[in-house]
Write a protein that holds these residues in place. Structure first.
Motif, PDB file in Angstrom:
ATOM      1  N   TYR A 254      47.722  47.446  35.693  1.00  0.00           N
ATOM      2  CA  TYR A 254      48.893  48.086  36.283  1.00  0.00           C
ATOM      3  C   TYR A 254      50.115  47.782  35.421  1.00  0.00           C
ATOM      4  O   TYR A 254      50.406  46.621  35.109  1.00  0.00           O
ATOM      5  CB  TYR A 254      49.112  47.577  37.706  1.00  0.00           C
ATOM      6  CG  TYR A 254      50.308  48.206  38.395  1.00  0.00           C
ATOM      7  CD1 TYR A 254      50.271  49.534  38.795  1.00  0.00           C
ATOM      8  CD2 TYR A 254      51.474  47.470  38.627  1.00  0.00           C
ATOM      9  CE1 TYR A 254      51.368  50.129  39.416  1.00  0.00           C
ATOM     10  CE2 TYR A 254      52.566  48.051  39.245  1.00  0.00           C
ATOM     11  CZ  TYR A 254      52.504  49.389  39.634  1.00  0.00           C
ATOM     12  OH  TYR A 254      53.593  49.966  40.242  1.00  0.00           O
ATOM     13  N   THR A 255      50.843  48.832  35.039  1.00  0.00           N
ATOM     14  CA  THR A 255      51.958  48.666  34.096  1.00  0.00           C
ATOM     15  C   THR A 255      53.327  48.752  34.761  1.00  0.00           C
ATOM     16  O   THR A 255      54.345  48.594  34.087  1.00  0.00           O
ATOM     17  CB  THR A 255      51.876  49.724  32.985  1.00  0.00           C
ATOM     18  OG1 THR A 255      51.882  51.041  33.580  1.00  0.00           O
ATOM     19  CG2 THR A 255      50.602  49.549  32.160  1.00  0.00           C
ATOM     20  N   GLY A 256      53.363  49.010  36.051  1.00  0.00           N
ATOM     21  CA  GLY A 256      54.642  49.075  36.753  1.00  0.00           C
ATOM     22  C   GLY A 256      55.231  47.689  36.972  1.00  0.00           C
ATOM     23  O   GLY A 256      54.629  46.666  36.636  1.00  0.00           O
ATOM     24  N   ASP A 257      56.422  47.655  37.540  1.00  0.00           N
ATOM     25  CA  ASP A 257      57.088  46.380  37.801  1.00  0.00           C
ATOM     26  C   ASP A 257      56.469  45.674  39.012  1.00  0.00           C
ATOM     27  O   ASP A 257      56.142  46.324  40.008  1.00  0.00           O
ATOM     28  CB  ASP A 257      58.578  46.603  38.057  1.00  0.00           C
ATOM     29  CG  ASP A 257      59.316  47.080  36.815  1.00  0.00           C
ATOM     30  OD1 ASP A 257      58.918  46.676  35.708  1.00  0.00           O
ATOM     31  OD2 ASP A 257      60.272  47.859  36.951  1.00  0.00           O
ATOM     32  N   TYR A 258      56.339  44.366  38.930  1.00  0.00           N
ATOM     33  CA  TYR A 258      55.907  43.561  40.071  1.00  0.00           C
ATOM     34  C   TYR A 258      56.334  42.125  39.848  1.00  0.00           C
ATOM     35  O   TYR A 258      56.518  41.677  38.705  1.00  0.00           O
ATOM     36  CB  TYR A 258      54.393  43.647  40.305  1.00  0.00           C
ATOM     37  CG  TYR A 258      53.532  43.255  39.123  1.00  0.00           C
ATOM     38  CD1 TYR A 258      53.034  41.957  38.993  1.00  0.00           C
ATOM     39  CD2 TYR A 258      53.200  44.189  38.148  1.00  0.00           C
ATOM     40  CE1 TYR A 258      52.230  41.606  37.916  1.00  0.00           C
ATOM     41  CE2 TYR A 258      52.409  43.843  37.059  1.00  0.00           C
ATOM     42  CZ  TYR A 258      51.925  42.558  36.951  1.00  0.00           C
ATOM     43  OH  TYR A 258      51.134  42.209  35.885  1.00  0.00           O
ATOM     44  N   ASP A 259      56.531  41.395  40.942  1.00  0.00           N
ATOM     45  CA  ASP A 259      56.986  40.008  40.893  1.00  0.00           C
ATOM     46  C   ASP A 259      55.945  39.032  41.416  1.00  0.00           C
ATOM     47  O   ASP A 259      56.029  37.835  41.155  1.00  0.00           O
ATOM     48  CB  ASP A 259      58.275  39.859  41.710  1.00  0.00           C
ATOM     49  CG  ASP A 259      59.398  40.722  41.166  1.00  0.00           C
ATOM     50  OD1 ASP A 259      60.180  40.208  40.352  1.00  0.00           O
ATOM     51  OD2 ASP A 259      59.483  41.901  41.542  1.00  0.00           O
ATOM     52  N   PHE A 260      55.009  39.540  42.203  1.00  0.00           N
ATOM     53  CA  PHE A 260      53.887  38.757  42.716  1.00  0.00           C
ATOM     54  C   PHE A 260      52.608  39.520  42.398  1.00  0.00           C
ATOM     55  O   PHE A 260      52.609  40.759  42.380  1.00  0.00           O
ATOM     56  CB  PHE A 260      53.976  38.569  44.234  1.00  0.00           C
ATOM     57  CG  PHE A 260      55.102  37.690  44.715  1.00  0.00           C
ATOM     58  CD1 PHE A 260      54.841  36.447  45.277  1.00  0.00           C
ATOM     59  CD2 PHE A 260      56.420  38.109  44.634  1.00  0.00           C
ATOM     60  CE1 PHE A 260      55.873  35.643  45.751  1.00  0.00           C
ATOM     61  CE2 PHE A 260      57.462  37.323  45.100  1.00  0.00           C
ATOM     62  CZ  PHE A 260      57.181  36.076  45.654  1.00  0.00           C
ATOM     63  N   TRP A 261      51.516  38.790  42.176  1.00  0.00           N
ATOM     64  CA  TRP A 261      50.219  39.422  41.928  1.00  0.00           C
ATOM     65  C   TRP A 261      49.168  38.714  42.779  1.00  0.00           C
ATOM     66  O   TRP A 261      48.863  37.562  42.567  1.00  0.00           O
ATOM     67  CB  TRP A 261      49.858  39.354  40.452  1.00  0.00           C
ATOM     68  CG  TRP A 261      48.461  39.813  40.106  1.00  0.00           C
ATOM     69  CD1 TRP A 261      47.676  40.672  40.813  1.00  0.00           C
ATOM     70  CD2 TRP A 261      47.689  39.421  38.961  1.00  0.00           C
ATOM     71  NE1 TRP A 261      46.471  40.846  40.186  1.00  0.00           N
ATOM     72  CE2 TRP A 261      46.448  40.100  39.047  1.00  0.00           C
ATOM     73  CE3 TRP A 261      47.940  38.572  37.869  1.00  0.00           C
ATOM     74  CZ2 TRP A 261      45.453  39.945  38.074  1.00  0.00           C
ATOM     75  CZ3 TRP A 261      46.944  38.423  36.908  1.00  0.00           C
ATOM     76  CH2 TRP A 261      45.716  39.105  37.010  1.00  0.00           C
ATOM     77  N   GLN A 262      48.618  39.452  43.753  1.00  0.00           N
ATOM     78  CA  GLN A 262      47.485  38.948  44.535  1.00  0.00           C
ATOM     79  C   GLN A 262      46.227  39.305  43.753  1.00  0.00           C
ATOM     80  O   GLN A 262      45.868  40.473  43.638  1.00  0.00           O
ATOM     81  CB  GLN A 262      47.462  39.591  45.924  1.00  0.00           C
ATOM     82  CG  GLN A 262      46.377  39.046  46.841  1.00  0.00           C
ATOM     83  CD  GLN A 262      46.300  39.817  48.151  1.00  0.00           C
ATOM     84  OE1 GLN A 262      45.730  40.910  48.191  1.00  0.00           O
ATOM     85  NE2 GLN A 262      46.894  39.275  49.195  1.00  0.00           N
ATOM     86  N   TYR A 263      45.558  38.298  43.202  1.00  0.00           N
ATOM     87  CA  TYR A 263      44.485  38.552  42.251  1.00  0.00           C
ATOM     88  C   TYR A 263      43.083  38.368  42.820  1.00  0.00           C
ATOM     89  O   TYR A 263      42.098  38.736  42.185  1.00  0.00           O
ATOM     90  CB  TYR A 263      44.662  37.692  41.006  1.00  0.00           C
ATOM     91  CG  TYR A 263      44.707  36.203  41.270  1.00  0.00           C
ATOM     92  CD1 TYR A 263      43.550  35.445  41.287  1.00  0.00           C
ATOM     93  CD2 TYR A 263      45.923  35.556  41.481  1.00  0.00           C
ATOM     94  CE1 TYR A 263      43.588  34.082  41.527  1.00  0.00           C
ATOM     95  CE2 TYR A 263      45.973  34.185  41.714  1.00  0.00           C
ATOM     96  CZ  TYR A 263      44.811  33.464  41.741  1.00  0.00           C
ATOM     97  OH  TYR A 263      44.852  32.109  41.973  1.00  0.00           O
ATOM     98  N   THR A 264      42.977  37.783  44.010  1.00  0.00           N
ATOM     99  CA  THR A 264      41.668  37.671  44.648  1.00  0.00           C
ATOM    100  C   THR A 264      41.839  37.459  46.143  1.00  0.00           C
ATOM    101  O   THR A 264      42.860  36.919  46.596  1.00  0.00           O
ATOM    102  CB  THR A 264      40.835  36.512  44.051  1.00  0.00           C
ATOM    103  OG1 THR A 264      39.536  36.472  44.675  1.00  0.00           O
ATOM    104  CG2 THR A 264      41.504  35.169  44.272  1.00  0.00           C
ATOM    105  N   ALA A 265      40.822  37.877  46.895  1.00  0.00           N
ATOM    106  CA  ALA A 265      40.775  37.615  48.332  1.00  0.00           C
ATOM    107  C   ALA A 265      39.729  36.556  48.642  1.00  0.00           C
ATOM    108  O   ALA A 265      39.418  36.312  49.803  1.00  0.00           O
ATOM    109  CB  ALA A 265      40.446  38.900  49.098  1.00  0.00           C
ATOM    110  N   SER A 266      39.221  35.916  47.608  1.00  0.00           N
ATOM    111  CA  SER A 266      38.121  34.964  47.774  1.00  0.00           C
ATOM    112  C   SER A 266      38.428  33.608  47.159  1.00  0.00           C
ATOM    113  O   SER A 266      37.555  32.958  46.594  1.00  0.00           O
ATOM    114  CB  SER A 266      36.833  35.530  47.162  1.00  0.00           C
ATOM    115  OG  SER A 266      36.466  36.724  47.818  1.00  0.00           O
ATOM    116  N   GLY A 267      39.676  33.192  47.254  1.00  0.00           N
ATOM    117  CA  GLY A 267      40.048  31.899  46.723  1.00  0.00           C
ATOM    118  C   GLY A 267      39.620  30.770  47.642  1.00  0.00           C
ATOM    119  O   GLY A 267      39.255  30.981  48.803  1.00  0.00           O
ATOM    120  N   THR A 268      39.648  29.558  47.122  1.00  0.00           N
ATOM    121  CA  THR A 268      39.383  28.368  47.931  1.00  0.00           C
ATOM    122  C   THR A 268      40.498  27.356  47.695  1.00  0.00           C
ATOM    123  O   THR A 268      40.887  27.109  46.548  1.00  0.00           O
ATOM    124  CB  THR A 268      38.030  27.730  47.569  1.00  0.00           C
ATOM    125  OG1 THR A 268      38.001  27.420  46.168  1.00  0.00           O
ATOM    126  CG2 THR A 268      36.888  28.663  47.897  1.00  0.00           C
TER     127      THR A 268
END
Length: 475
Positions: A254-268
């Motif tokens: 994704y090349t648009g602007d963002y300040d946070f990135w949720q990169y997984t729903a399977s973290g521990t």
């Protein structure tokens, strides 16, 4: 007849079992209180009910060994590790969460049902999560899982969210979680069925943000990459408000602007049972303003080369001094140059074979700076120049002569908390090297943000890694 009754009984039993199996996972015990999902759009996410568009092109998996950040974040930004949680994460031990290196949390406070009625409900653990996270020293923001299809509904969601955080120590944005409800990977529900145009969907998000901003909070919109690219005019939103990107991959395209990135729903994360959403937050460091970037002269004799957006002038050249204050800090000071706007400090990087800007001082009266995050027993080389802004232009003095400073040697220390993780890098996304018990002796050889760089012996073998500074006592 008896056989027939037996067969009928078996069939009825089988039907009851099948019914029990196919019931959606919509109830979970939170202490003595049972949580009923009703039409909670977030009920199945942690069980894998996530739409395909959340996943990136590079991988369909929800975990990765390492993550590659966009080029724009590789310099000039601090990257923080965080989580977002709801009642579906159960009871959370926030002290353990903090201890595991989590820098921030976004807490769900409410949601709108995905059914036709679109009733709003309060997250049953939201208030406790906010309170306990703050008490443990974890900075927080809050969100509502939206299903708003009109601007008036968006405003109502903003009002509800604000009412739920009143009195709390909120230091991060209040968020509109704008996504479709998904069941077994298939989008459905009132927001999906509304089939809003990009203009109307964007207007809904704007209405939420404007309402939140009017109440003195920072608004933010959460959406997956597909939603941002194809269902919203994301650039209209990002002009004024931060964006929280959801894209489950090791390297987002994704090349648009963002300040946070949720990169997984399977973290521990320690302190949370089961899966948890993991996020990066990109915090911009203080950087050079117009004309302050430095990609020019690499000389060390005080000669000057013009900046691409500024020019040298006959500003007086300051005199720079440097010394190693401790094992991970270099202290710099300089003589004052009258009439300037500030000073630009550069450090020589041998790996790049050039000087890079490490700090821009935006006050002409500031005459010292301490750079932390250094390695112990290491010599660093610096130079600096003064700058002056006038009529939209920036002019610079010549660089000072290069000066050197050597940090102090490594410091003996011990672990002051029970069972602390040692990681391969300065963050919770890095793998674990090992776990050290309370009282374990270590040597601190540097720092990176809130992490100490350490070395120690375990089973007669020397090991290296990173540990949170709050769990180490320097001796």
């Amino acid at each position: 007849m008896r056989r027939h009754n037996l067969f009928a009984t078996m069939i009825m039993t089988l039907c009851i079992c099948v019914t029990a199996i196919v019931q959606p996972v919509c109830a979970e015990e939170i202490t003595e209180n049972k949580i009923e999902c009703d039409d909670d759009p977030g009920a199945g996410r942690l069980d894998g009910h996530i739409a395909p568009e959340f996943f990136g092109e590079q991988t369909r998996a929800r975990t990765a060994v390492s993550y590659t950040h966009a080029d724009k974040f590789k310099s000039g930004y601090t990257i923080q590790d965080g989580i977002d949680v709801s009642q579906w994460n159960g009871n959370i031990d926030w002290k353990k969460v903090k201890k595991d290196g989590i820098d921030f949390a976004l807490v769900r406070m409410a949601y709108r049902g995905y059914g036709t009625a679109g009733n709003t409900e309060i997250d049953k653990t939201g208030a406790d999560n906010l309170k306990n996270a703050v008490a443990a020293g974890v900075p927080v923001g809050a969100y509502i899982f939206s299903q708003a299809t009109t601007e008036s509904e968006a405003k109502a969601e903003a009002d509800l969210l604000i009412s739920q955080v009143k009195g709390a120590k909120i230091t991060l944005p209040l968020v509109m979680d704008y996504e479709y409800f998904s069941d077994a990977g298939k989008n459905e529900g009132r927001l999906f069925d509304a089939n809003l145009s990009k203009s109307k969907a964007t207007a809904v998000c704007k209405a939420f943000c404007e309402r939140v901003a009017a109440k003195g909070y920072t608004p933010m919109v959460y959406a997956n990459a597909d939603m941002l690219k194809n269902k919203l005019y994301a650039s209209e939103l990002s002009k004024k408000y931060p964006i929280w990107l959801a894209n489950y991959t090791s390297k987002t395209s994704y090349t648009g602007d963002y300040d946070f990135w949720q990169y997984t729903a399977s973290g521990t994360v320690d302190g949370i049972n089961g899966r948890v959403d993991m996020n990066f937050r990109y915090v911009k460091k203080e950087t050079v303003s117009a004309g302050g970037s430095s990609s020019n002269s690499q000389t060390t004799n005080g000669s000057s080369a013009g900046s691409t957006s500024g020019s040298t002038t006959k500003l007086k050249t300051s005199k720079l001094r440097a010394s190693g204050k401790d094992f991970h800090t270099v202290s710099l000071s300089w003589s004052k140059v009258s009439g300037v706007s500030g000073y630009q400090i550069q450090r020589y990087k041998s790996t790049q074979k050039k000087y890079v800007t490490v700090k821009t001082i935006s006050s002409g009266s500031t005459l010292s700076y301490k750079q932390t995050g250094m390695n112990a027993g290491t010599t660093y080389k610096y130079r600096m120049r003064a700058y002056k802004k006038s009529n939209g232009k920036t002019t610079y003095s010549s660089y000072t002569s290069a000066v050197k400073a050597t940090t102090k040697k490594a410091v003996a220390a011990k672990v002051k908390a029970t069972d602390v993780n040692v990681r391969k890098g300065p963050g919770t996304t890095y793998g674990k090297v090992t776990m050290l018990p309370k009282g374990a002796k270590i040597s601190v050889t540097g720092s990176r943000g809130s992490w100490y760089k350490v070395k120690f012996k375990q089973n007669k073998k020397e090991k290296k890694g990173y540990m949170l500074t709050s769990y180490i006592k320097l001796l």
